[in-house]
Design a protein around this motif. Structure first.
Motif, PDB file in Angstrom:
ATOM      1  N   PHE A 167       0.838  -1.212   0.015  1.00 23.56           N
ATOM      2  CA  PHE A 167       0.024   0.090  -0.003  1.00 23.56           C
ATOM      3  C   PHE A 167       0.818   1.181   0.024  1.00 23.56           C
ATOM      4  CE2 PHE A 167      -3.751  -2.061   0.622  1.00 23.56           C
ATOM      5  CZ  PHE A 167      -3.666  -3.246   1.363  1.00 23.56           C
ATOM      6  N   GLY A 168       0.214   2.488  -0.504  1.00 21.52           N
ATOM      7  CA  GLY A 168       1.074   3.500  -0.462  1.00 21.52           C
ATOM      8  C   GLY A 168       1.429   4.410   0.793  1.00 21.52           C
ATOM      9  N   MET A 169       0.784   3.806   1.808  1.00 23.48           N
ATOM     10  CA  MET A 169       0.879   4.694   3.111  1.00 23.48           C
ATOM     11  C   MET A 169       0.523   3.704   4.244  1.00 23.48           C
ATOM     12  SD  MET A 169      -1.422   7.942   4.226  1.00 23.48           S
ATOM     13  CE  MET A 169      -1.473   8.695   5.721  1.00 23.48           C
ATOM     14  N   TYR A 171      -0.353   4.451   7.261  1.00 25.14           N
ATOM     15  CA  TYR A 171      -1.573   4.742   8.032  1.00 25.14           C
ATOM     16  C   TYR A 171      -2.805   3.918   7.440  1.00 25.14           C
ATOM     17  CZ  TYR A 171      -4.736   7.536  10.825  1.00 25.14           C
ATOM     18  OH  TYR A 171      -5.645   7.823  11.788  1.00 25.14           O
ATOM     19  N   VAL A 172      -2.698   4.078   6.064  1.00 26.87           N
ATOM     20  CA  VAL A 172      -3.951   3.494   5.445  1.00 26.87           C
ATOM     21  C   VAL A 172      -4.020   2.013   5.331  1.00 26.87           C
ATOM     22  CG1 VAL A 172      -4.804   3.150   3.252  1.00 26.87           C
ATOM     23  CG2 VAL A 172      -4.305   5.168   3.843  1.00 26.87           C
ATOM     24  N   THR A 310       8.571   3.440   5.957  1.00 30.75           N
ATOM     25  CA  THR A 310       8.879   4.553   5.873  1.00 30.75           C
ATOM     26  C   THR A 310      10.258   4.942   6.912  1.00 30.75           C
ATOM     27  OG1 THR A 310       6.758   4.909   6.666  1.00 30.75           O
ATOM     28  CG2 THR A 310       7.932   6.994   6.215  1.00 30.75           C
ATOM     29  N   CYS A 316       8.285   5.279   1.491  1.00 30.22           N
ATOM     30  CA  CYS A 316       6.858   5.411   2.012  1.00 30.22           C
ATOM     31  C   CYS A 316       6.226   4.339   1.617  1.00 30.22           C
ATOM     32  CB  CYS A 316       6.321   6.781   1.441  1.00 30.22           C
ATOM     33  SG  CYS A 316       6.117   6.534  -0.128  1.00 30.22           S
ATOM     34  N   ALA A 336      -8.393  -0.193   0.009  1.00 29.55           N
ATOM     35  CA  ALA A 336      -7.219   0.794  -0.161  1.00 29.55           C
ATOM     36  C   ALA A 336      -6.787   0.129  -1.631  1.00 29.55           C
ATOM     37  CB  ALA A 336      -6.281   0.785   0.950  1.00 29.55           C
ATOM     38  N   MET A 343       1.140   2.929  -5.150  1.00 31.72           N
ATOM     39  CA  MET A 343       2.516   3.594  -4.469  1.00 31.72           C
ATOM     40  C   MET A 343       3.263   4.298  -5.722  1.00 31.72           C
ATOM     41  SD  MET A 343       4.801   1.440  -1.905  1.00 31.72           S
ATOM     42  CE  MET A 343       6.375   1.742  -1.688  1.00 31.72           C
TER      43      MET A 343
ATOM     44  N   TYR B 179      -1.030  10.934   1.358  1.00 33.25           N
ATOM     45  CA  TYR B 179      -1.765  10.051   0.432  1.00 33.25           C
ATOM     46  C   TYR B 179      -3.093  10.593   0.209  1.00 33.25           C
ATOM     47  CZ  TYR B 179      -2.074   5.235  -1.266  1.00 33.25           C
ATOM     48  OH  TYR B 179      -2.147   4.299  -1.993  1.00 33.25           O
ATOM     49  N   ILE B 181      -5.950   9.187  -0.560  1.00 35.02           N
ATOM     50  CA  ILE B 181      -7.373   8.547  -0.019  1.00 35.02           C
ATOM     51  C   ILE B 181      -7.626   9.104   1.344  1.00 35.02           C
ATOM     52  CG2 ILE B 181      -6.380   6.569   0.639  1.00 35.02           C
ATOM     53  CD1 ILE B 181      -8.872   5.179  -0.603  1.00 35.02           C
ATOM     54  N   PHE B 185     -10.577  11.033   4.358  1.00 36.63           N
ATOM     55  CA  PHE B 185     -11.160  10.558   5.735  1.00 36.63           C
ATOM     56  C   PHE B 185     -10.584  11.007   6.815  1.00 36.63           C
ATOM     57  CE2 PHE B 185      -8.214   7.191   6.448  1.00 36.63           C
ATOM     58  CZ  PHE B 185      -7.853   6.357   5.562  1.00 36.63           C
ATOM     59  N   ASP B 323       1.501  12.142  -6.100  1.00 38.65           N
ATOM     60  CA  ASP B 323       0.647  11.480  -5.141  1.00 38.65           C
ATOM     61  C   ASP B 323       0.557  12.341  -3.943  1.00 38.65           C
ATOM     62  OD1 ASP B 323       0.990   8.015  -4.121  1.00 38.65           O
ATOM     63  OD2 ASP B 323      -0.586   9.438  -4.048  1.00 38.65           O
TER      64      ASP B 323
END
Lengths: 488, 484
Positions: A167-169, A171-172, A310, A316, A336, A343, B179, B181, B185, B323
């Motif tokens: 995933f790109g983040m 937290y997500v 990260t 990231c 997601a 990413m 990010y 998305i 939220f 991004d």
């Protein structure tokens, strides 16, 4: 756990009480001033009512310059901190064009990949020219490139699981995965000091959430027994499934999780385990494979392993590693994966190169050197701080070490004084930590040399004496007179 | 008769004693001129009986907590469900793999195709200036920023990017998220707490729905893009409700709906918002850099002054070809998020090279507004050419860069519809080398999405690309849908 002496507790409470009283007094006068000029547009309720942002306005703003300091270079072991000035007593800050070169004890740069690296950066630039900065589409549409597939395979191999998803983040990753695995009728048991992303994910899933005492397998067993025997609240139907969520290294405590005991308890009661290795992947363990390697746990015993890129890999994004069926299920249903931009390809390439360096597949032994250095650095630093009489939390081998401050006035004192002596530290207070337990958190990196650490120890010791945070008696220097001279 | 005699004698003796007690001097009383003897004894007995009954506990079945052995048995018997449900047969699991940049022409699975699946609206993927600025950033700052914004993760390029976007849109300040998305939220729960009222369109995408769910406020949905439904909902919520003045009220809409390609009529929404005193949260991911004379978004398109919209959020993964995301509004709005927005405070900041890519993209847009005219003519051309496709109709707005194609006649079940559309997309890719995609839905999504084919038009597409797409679609849909 932290033992708070009574005198310190009393003085800290007194300080907070004083700040609170002054804050209320100023609010009282502010009410009169505002009565004359109406700030809010008529008819709309204000964004923050009354006491909701009292802490921000009256306490945080006074010491605002200790947080959010901008930097003008890469977050390497030495970096340039931008100086800021304020004309209105810290309510707003303006950046100047002056910078100070400081020693970096605050960034999450465990293996030293933060700045341009000789192996990683040329490859990253190549992939940037080939794939451009972004794919502009979601993973399932047109966002999967060869790099993404390569990294998923490599991450799974690195961690020791059959398959992985990216995933790109970070937290997500937590907030969007937990709702896919468990829903209404399920139970989530999470550690009391878990990160905000896990809390959000648990809340978003609709399952019932129970908390167990931080790092206590005995209490976890108690909670499990009570919940399985009692069933769902009110209807007493049996739970559909139970997931226990723990972290590898807790970022505010520096402690390692008691993984073998917790896994044993979960296996006994047939609960699933979810391990969040945001701070520990790449930073601990003989070959950098995280807490499982360090504590001797087989990765097959943990159902789902999550981590982020990260901290140790200088990029990231996040990943989840689990069995092939779970990953396939996630690829089909995780929002997601289906709705978020994939990413960025250069960031993917950075992680691939970093993992190759750590595993030694780039043809050199820089990876092994980095791992040995961070372990040496963390253990050396922690033992020296303890010898000087500071109260340092955390276990051996963990690169995160919080130094307890307690008193609210010591937070800006420590932070500003260290900055004046060219050492940049991070101080954390309420609400990230409990109210009475404010602390300064040091993050050691593999790119710190021995001279850097000696300078840091020197400065921290002097500032510690000035501010008064050496709560324990210092050990008298008995072994190396030479070391003692350096510290003077 | 023999037995009866002693019994009779015994009872006589007892009676004699009792009457003696009754005739005792103390037990005599005169009540209303009537002699009553022995009343004290009776009263004493009654009191004794009452006290006895009161002192007894009422009957409750005894509460026995579960013994350890019983808990052990329950724990042994309990069987959890498997962590993930078994994979359905024939479910699609392989995605096409790209081997080059996702520009208008790309290489998928070894073949060169025309790409209509990337939201690269301004054609900025592969732009030389942007790549040069990224390379400069990479060499100076490395890839990641290694920390959240509060702890030395704020790099000067972030501050530059925030001020650049604020200046471009004409707002006082803006805030960057790492990010796309996570922007919406995190923004919604930062402003909407328990007890607030939110009126949202029912066609918003998953990230908005997640934000609404996390905020724990009361959410009321109105019919998709229907202003009459919005007006009546607002009326119902505020009529006669005195408390409504003291709680915060929000309307959440998207500018171009990702799920349907419709455009929200901002001028009417602003009129309603001012009448009923609501604040507007506008999600502009697909209209920033697309709508408006100079690409400044929906407010410029409708000629609404930007100050009337309270909170604007957008993801930068579409027109700006980087991004991350940003949120902009008044100074109060932006400052509030710096401490209470969870996706900003608890997460590492945006990699610096993506922030510098955003700055270069906005610069490019300011210097070359003609790219918007290209995009618009491409969309118009596509609409014209696809208007007579057999079996498929265009259901999105004429100005939306997301062109949505639905089946003219649905087969009745969503799964067969989706299968048909996926067959069409596969054939178009295999036979004519044009890359298109169907809409995907997660089972956690609460929106009743229309099922269709989504085409993303870019300013980098040429006319021949578009004619290739339209001829291919017409041919394939004619053959696949001929039976329906």
């Amino acid at each position: 756990m932290v033992r708070l002496p009574y005198t310190t507790a009393l003085t800290t409470l007194f300080s907070y009480g004083l700040l609170f009283a002054f804050g209320q007094l100023r609010d009282f006068f502010r009410k009169f001033v505002d009565w004359f000029k109406a700030k809010n547009v008529k008819g709309y309720a204000p964004i923050c009512l009354g006491l909701e942002d009292f802490y921000v306005r009256r306490l945080y703003l006074r010491i605002q310059d200790c947080f959010g300091r901008p930097i003008a270079s890469a977050p390497d072991s030495w970096f340039d901190v931008v100086e800021r000035t304020s004309n209105d007593n810290n309510k707003t800050l303006q950046c100047t064009s002056n910078t100070t070169r400081c020693l970096n004890l605050g960034s999450y740069n465990y293996l030293g990949f933060a700045a341009a690296d000789e192996y990683c950066t040329p490859r990253v630039i190549e992939s940037l020219k080939k794939y451009s900065a972004s794919t502009c589409s979601v993973r399932v549409d047109g966002g999967t490139t060869k790099l993404h597939a390569e990294l998923e395979e490599l991450a799974a191999r690195f961690v020791g699981k059959p398959a992985a998803i990216l995933f790109g983040m970070g937290y997500v990753t937590n907030s969007a995965i937990i709702p896919c695995l468990i829903g209404k009728g399920g139970l989530i048991i999470s550690d009391s000091l878990n990160h905000n992303s896990i809390v959000n994910g648990a809340r978003g899933s609709g399952a019932t959430v129970r908390v167990f005492q931080h790092n206590s397998p005995a209490h976890l067993e108690e909670v499990l027994r009570e919940q399985i025997a009692g069933g769902q609240p009110r209807t007493h139907r049996p739970w559909k499934k139970i997931i226990v969520i723990v972290e590898g290294i807790y970022s505010m405590e520096g402690e390692l999780c008691k993984l073998p005991e917790i896994i044993a308890v979960c296996k006994k009661y047939k609960a699933y385990t979810y391990l969040d290795e945001a701070h520990s992947i790449g930073a601990v363990g003989q070959s950098g494979r995280g807490v499982c390697e360090l504590l001797g746990v087989d990765p097959a015993d943990v159902d789902i392993m999550m981590g982020t890129f990260t901290k140790s890999f200088g990029s990231c994004g996040g990943y989840i590693a689990a069995s092939k069926e779970i990953i396939q299920h996630l690829k089909q249903s995780c929002p997601a994966h289906l709705y978020a931009t994939s990413m960025s390809p250069p960031a993917v390439q950075q992680v691939i190169s970093a993992i190759k360096v750590i595993l030694g597949e780039d043809g050199s032994n820089r990876g092994a050197q980095k791992l040995a250095r961070i372990r040496e650095n963390s253990n050396f630093f922690r033992s020296e701080l303890k010898k000087m009489g500071f109260e340092v939390l955390g276990d051996n081998d963990s690169p995160v070490m919080p130094i307890m401050l307690y008193n609210p006035a010591k937070i800006p004192a420590f932070s500003r004084e260290c900055l004046r002596q060219k050492v940049a530290v991070v101080t954390v207070a309420f609400p990230a930590t409990p109210l009475l337990l404010a602390r300064a958190r040091i993050c050691i990196s593999a790119s710190h040399t021995r001279e850097d650490l000696m300078k840091a120890l020197d400065v921290i010791s002097r500032v510690g004496d000035l501010v008064g945070i050496k709560y324990f008696p210092a050990e008298p220097p008995k072994i190396a007179e030479a070391d003692h001279d350096k510290l003077e | 008769m023999d037995m009866a005699l002693p019994v009779v004698n015994a009872t006589a003796a007892v009676l004699a004693r009792v009457s003696a007690a009754f005739n005792a001097p103390l037990a005599r009383a005169v009540v209303f001129g009537v002699h009553i003897d022995g009343h004290l004894v009776v009263e004493g007995l009654l009191i004794a009986v009452i006290v006895f009954q009161l002192s007894r506990k009422s009957y409750k079945p005894p509460k026995k907590p579960l013994t350890e052995k019983e808990i052990d048995e329950l724990c042994d018997e309990w069987e959890p469900e498997p962590l993930c449900p078994p994979i359905k047969e024939g479910a699609r699991i392989d995605t096409p793999m790209l081997e080059s940049a996702a520009g208008p022409h790309t290489i998928v699975d070894g073949k060169e195709v025309v790409n209509f699946a990337s939201a690269n609206y301004l054609g900025l993927i592969g732009n030389e200036k942007i790549i040069d600025s990224c390379i400069g950033s990479l060499e100076k700052y490395g890839v990641g920023s290694c920390g959240p914004r509060g702890f030395y993760g704020t790099i000067d390029v972030h501050l530059d990017c925030e001020s650049k976007i604020a200046k471009f849109l004409g707002t006082p300040d803006s805030i960057l998220y790492s990010y796309g998305i996570s922007t919406i939220f995190s923004v919604i729960p930062a402003f909407c707490k328990k007890g607030d009222i939110i009126v949202a369109d029912e066609g918003v995408h998953w990230a908005v729905q997640n934000g609404l769910h996390l905020s724990r406020s009361t959410v009321v949905y109105f019919k998709h893009n229907d202003m009459a439904s919005l007006a009546s909902t607002l009326e119902k919520l505020t009529r006669g409700n005195k408390r409504a003045e003291k709680i915060r009220r929000y309307i959440v809409v998207e500018s171009i709906y990702q799920n349907s390609g419709q455009i929200a009529p901002l001028d009417e929404i602003v009129k309603l918002k001012e009448k009923y005193r609501f604040r507007v949260i506008l999600e502009e991911s697909h209209s920033f850099g697309v709508l408006g004379k100079s690409g400044r978004g929906l407010a410029e398109h409708y000629g609404v002054p930007i100050e009337k919209i309270d909170i604007i959020t957008a993801g930068m993964g579409n027109a700006l070809a980087t991004d991350g995301g940003f949120c902009t509004g008044s100074v109060r709005v932006v400052d509030h998020q710096r401490l209470s927005s969870s996706g900003y405070v608890f997460s590492a900041s945006l990699p610096p090279y993506l922030a510098s890519a955003a700055v270069s993209a906005v610069n490019y847009l300011e210097e070359n507004p003609s790219v918007l005219a290209n995009l618009r003519s491409n969309i118009a051309l596509l609409h014209k050419e696809l208007s007579d496709t057999p079996g498929l109709e265009i259901t999105s707005h004429v100005l939306s860069p997301i062109v949505f194609l639905k089946l003219k006649k649905s087969t009745g079940s969503p799964t067969t519809d989706l299968d048909l559309l996926e067959t069409i997309a596969d054939k178009v890719l295999k036979e004519d080398s044009v890359f298109i995609v169907t809409s995907k839905k997660s089972n956690l999504d609460r929106c009743k999405l229309p099922i269709g084919i989504r085409l993303f038009v870019s300013a980098g597409h040429t006319e021949s690309d578009i004619s290739r797409l339209s001829s291919s679609l017409k041919r394939v849909s004619a053959s696949v849908l001929s039976d329906y």
